[in-house]
Design a protein around this motif. Structure first.
Motif, PDB file in Angstrom:
ATOM      1  N   TYR A  88      71.007  29.024  55.405  1.00 36.21           N
ATOM      2  CA  TYR A  88      72.062  28.258  54.687  1.00 36.21           C
ATOM      3  C   TYR A  88      73.364  28.335  55.402  1.00 36.21           C
TER       4      TYR A  88
ATOM      5  N   ASP B  34      65.456  17.692  58.198  1.00 45.72           N
ATOM      6  CA  ASP B  34      65.268  17.705  57.045  1.00 45.72           C
ATOM      7  C   ASP B  34      65.846  18.951  56.372  1.00 45.72           C
ATOM      8  N   PHE B  35      66.040  20.117  57.126  1.00 45.77           N
ATOM      9  CA  PHE B  35      66.593  21.300  56.862  1.00 45.77           C
ATOM     10  C   PHE B  35      68.046  20.975  56.554  1.00 45.77           C
ATOM     11  N   THR B  37      69.552  18.212  55.450  1.00 47.01           N
ATOM     12  CA  THR B  37      69.557  17.261  54.215  1.00 47.01           C
ATOM     13  C   THR B  37      69.135  18.228  52.984  1.00 47.01           C
ATOM     14  N   LYS B  38      68.397  19.267  53.216  1.00 46.65           N
ATOM     15  CA  LYS B  38      68.033  20.213  52.169  1.00 46.65           C
ATOM     16  C   LYS B  38      69.354  20.941  51.863  1.00 46.65           C
ATOM     17  N   ARG B  39      70.041  21.325  52.996  1.00 42.93           N
ATOM     18  CA  ARG B  39      71.166  22.312  52.698  1.00 42.93           C
ATOM     19  C   ARG B  39      72.139  21.477  52.143  1.00 42.93           C
ATOM     20  N   GLU B  41      71.781  19.062  50.251  1.00 45.40           N
ATOM     21  CA  GLU B  41      71.415  18.734  48.700  1.00 45.40           C
ATOM     22  C   GLU B  41      71.708  20.048  47.969  1.00 45.40           C
ATOM     23  N   HIS B  42      71.424  21.111  48.463  1.00 47.04           N
ATOM     24  CA  HIS B  42      71.601  22.473  47.873  1.00 47.04           C
ATOM     25  C   HIS B  42      73.266  22.549  47.683  1.00 47.04           C
ATOM     26  N   GLN B  45      74.356  20.142  44.857  1.00 47.70           N
ATOM     27  CA  GLN B  45      74.030  20.830  43.534  1.00 47.70           C
ATOM     28  C   GLN B  45      74.980  21.917  43.103  1.00 47.70           C
TER      29      GLN B  45
END
Lengths: 268, 160
Positions: A88, B34-35, B37-39, B41-42, B45
């Motif tokens: 991240y 995708d990664f 987008t995932k980050r 989203e993380h 949140q």
């Protein structure tokens, strides 16, 4: 300090060794005049390479296959070795990858906000192809022509067929966006820009060819082969790589956005 | 064709570009996107959770502030009640003290009245006694000079 001196001695030694090797190898004479070399750089009708024994093709096509192979190999290695370890908080390499993908994705999204999924992927691939394809000529890989002479593999897009292929494919991508968004009206919108495939093809071809011709000229004469190639390499290869990548991807995303914009019916 | 344009080679370049586009999309573009987008989203949140926690903390703060304000009011009321009770107690004590003082004075007055009456009664009794004795002596012709002397002697005895 001692390490620096050691490295300097090693570097000078390597240069001298290469110079001696070059002198010992001797000069076997030109197989073609500078006029012929320049003409062939434009037309590729003499120094052709056999494609797996099936057909004699321009060296640019071999370069294109090699560039695609190398890019896909690198992508596969990155997919297997790097992407599963993404964090991240990104490292330098991850950041560079994300910047590259984000750049083209953002360009597609900004230029074509209504429909940008496919065009984003396309301009990413086209951008990578132009950029790495242009830098490919710096490698100086050799191929053997059908006449048995060695020839340096050029940038794929310095071959007019490659430039026409990329220009027309880009036009078809734009057309597909028009059809997907507006149907027949989208086709009409795209066909209005009928000069686009020709302009894109020959812009690419002209830009890359100019670099190739200058490089050919510089390397043709031994006297010009010292120091000058460094400047020529940067001026006509690196800058072309960046500029042409930007120009083509920007044009494709802009025209794609224009033709894929939903048409609003006039209120009565 | 002019410029050595070859349709077959153009088609081969198209094929090459199609392979490259598909391959790069599958191997690099999509996974990286995708990664990302995932980050996103993380972190979205996390941001929402932080906002929720902040709102909760603000609610708790407001609740405790309200309680604190209530406690101040309660303390104020308790202090007022205590002051009222002290005032009442003081007044009661004062009234009791006044009553006691009044009773003491009344008792003292009664005592004084009784003493005065007793002294008066004794004086009257003495006077009657003396008058009776004098009358008796006068009645039995006693020498007045002797009688006076006798009475004087008796008076000195009485004073002692």
């Amino acid at each position: 300090m001692k390490q620096h001196k050691k490295a300097l001695v090693l570097w000078i030694g390597a240069v001298l060794l290469l110079l001696i090797g070059a002198l010992l190898a001797g000069f076997h004479g030109r197989t073609e005049s500078v006029q012929q070399a320049m003409r062939d750089a434009v037309l590729h009708d003499v120094n052709q390479i056999s494609l797996l024994g099936l057909k004699a093709v321009n060296p640019g096509l071999i370069s294109a296959f090699l560039v695609t192979g190398l890019i896909l190999l690198a992508a596969a290695l990155i997919r297997v070795l790097v992407i599963p370890r993404f964090q991240y908080i990104p490292g330098k390499f991850q950041l560079a990858l994300e910047e590259a993908v984000g750049l083209f994705h953002g360009m597609a999204q900004n230029s074509s906000p209504h429909r940008y999924g496919f065009v984003g992927a396309y301009i990413f691939a086209a951008g990578a192809y132009i950029f790495f394809g242009t830098l490919f000529e710096l490698l100086g890989l050799q191929g053997i022509t059908i006449h048995g002479h060695p020839v340096t593999l050029p940038a794929p897009l310095s071959d007019v067929n490659a430039a026409i292929a990329l220009g027309t494919l880009s036009y078809l991508v734009i057309l597909s966006g028009g059809i997907a968004a507006n149907g027949a009206k989208g086709v009409g919108k795209t066909l209005k820009e009928f000069s686009l495939p020709i302009s894109m093809s020959f812009r690419l071809f002209g830009a890359l060819l100019s670099g190739l011709l200058v490089t050919e000229l510089v390397y043709y004469y031994v006297n010009l082969s010292f120091v000058l190639p460094v400047i020529v390499g940067v001026m006509f290869t690196l800058l072309h790589a960046l500029i042409q990548t930007y120009v083509l991807t920007m044009l494709v995303s802009m025209y794609y956005g224009e033709v894929s914009e939903p048409s609003h019916k006039a209120k009565s | 064709m002019p410029l050595n344009i070859d349709l077959q080679q153009i088609l081969l370049h198209w094929m090459n570009l199609a392979i490259l586009t598909g391959g790069l999309y599958l191997l690099l573009y999509k996974p990286v996107k995708d990664f990302m987008t995932k980050r996103e989203e993380h972190y979205r949140q996390l941001d929402e959770q932080a906002a929720e926690k902040l709102a909760q903390a603000e609610r708790v703060q407001a609740e405790y502030q309200a309680r604190l304000d209530g406690a101040d009011e309660e303390i104020h009321q308790a202090r007022a009640r205590a002051q009222q009770a002290i005032q009442q107690s003081t007044e009661d004590q004062l009234a009791k003290a006044r009553e006691q003082a009044r009773q003491i004075v009344a008792h003292a007055q009664t005592e004084a009245e009784h003493s005065r009456e007793r002294v008066l009664r004794e004086s009257q009794r003495e006077l009657r006694k003396l008058a009776a004795q004098a009358t008796k002596k006068l009645a039995f012709h006693v020498d007045p000079f002797d009688q006076f002397l006798d009475l004087a002697e008796e008076g000195e005895e009485y004073e002692e």
